[in-house]
Design an enzyme around this catalytic site. Structure first.
Site, short mmCIF file in Angstrom:
data_model
loop_
_atom_site.label_atom_id
_atom_site.label_comp_id
_atom_site.label_asym_id
_atom_site.label_seq_id
_atom_site.Cartn_x
_atom_site.Cartn_y
_atom_site.Cartn_z
CB CYS A 85 66.72 16.34 69.12
SG CYS A 85 67.97 17.57 69.46
CG HIS A 176 63.23 19.29 67.32
ND1 HIS A 176 62.76 18.59 68.41
CD2 HIS A 176 64.49 19.66 67.64
CE1 HIS A 176 63.68 18.55 69.35
NE2 HIS A 176 64.74 19.19 68.92
CD GLU A 178 59.48 17.57 67.16
OE1 GLU A 178 59.96 17.09 66.10
OE2 GLU A 178 60.17 17.84 68.15
#
Ligand code: GLN
Length: 221
Positions: A85, A176, A178
């Site tokens: 990002c 994302h 994560e």
């Protein structure tokens, strides 16, 4: 993992943004990792994740701490990079209407291309080079990759934009991983860095992951 304990691991740039979640995902796939706050922390790393956050803020902090030059130098010496990002924005050679920052991968990004923070969303998609099953994707005030150069491979194209791409040394994702239970992109990047990982390549879903696992609430109970 102590700083410097395992040369050849993957660092996570620790200035601002989603640091802990990347560190946790890297540990889940069995990769040595450490936060990177200063140029010296880059020593011996095979890869570096530039996390999501706010790219203007990150670029200023990188400059203040002299880490932009240090990252360029380490990259020239073989460090692999992954920008999620805001990290992808910082790595892009072109940023529509703005001055690019590191400019290391031949893509053009359009910042905040989905709208405001309230237009953030989740979806799923199949990225066949990365995992056999569809992967959950979290977009938070994300950019779009609107152009990829000749040497850039598109890993995931959605609607009118590219969501994940790579060249030989850099991976970029506008979402994302994560912040989801999927470990697939972390495994993918670790392999790109020449590191071995635990687990295989289905959707890479970690059954023990919870949305709050990074908050460490339990240690304050
Ligand atoms: N909107 C942010 C920027 O332009 C990126 C958001 C993110 O990293 N989730 O830098």
């Amino acid at each position: 993992m102590d700083a410097g304990a395992d040369p050849g691991g993957i660092g996570v740039l620790d200035l601002q943004g989603g640091v802990q979640e990347h560190l946790d995902h890297l540990r889940r796939v069995g990769v040595a990792t450490r936060p990177v706050k200063r140029a010296a922390d880059l020593a011996g790393l095979a890869g570096l994740i530039i996390p999501g956050g706010e790219s203007t803020c990150l670029s200023r902090l990188l400059t203040i701490f002299g880490l932009d030059a240090a990252i360029r130098q380490a990259y020239d010496q073989g460090l692999k990079l992954w920008g999620t990002c805001a990290g992808a924005i910082l790595l892009a050679r072109e940023s529509v209407g703005e001055t690019p920052f590191l400019g290391l991968i031949d893509i053009a990004v359009s910042r905040n291309a989905f709208g405001s923070q309230l237009d953030s969303f989740n979806r799923e998609a199949l990225a066949p080079a990365v995992a056999r099953e569809p992967i959950p994707l979290t977009f938070i005030r994300a950019p779009k990759i609107v152009r990829a150069g000749e040497r850039v491979r598109v890993l995931l194209r959605l609607d009118d934009y590219i969501a994940a791409a790579e060249d030989d040394r850099i991976l970029v994702t506008v979402f994302h991983p994560e912040l989801t239970p999927s470990l697939a992109f972390h495994r993918y990047f670790a392999r790109k860095c020449g590191l071995s990982v635990v687990g295989d390549d289905d959707a890479g879903l970690d059954p023990d992951w919870t949305p709050l696992s990074w908050t460490r609430f339990s240690s304050h109970a």
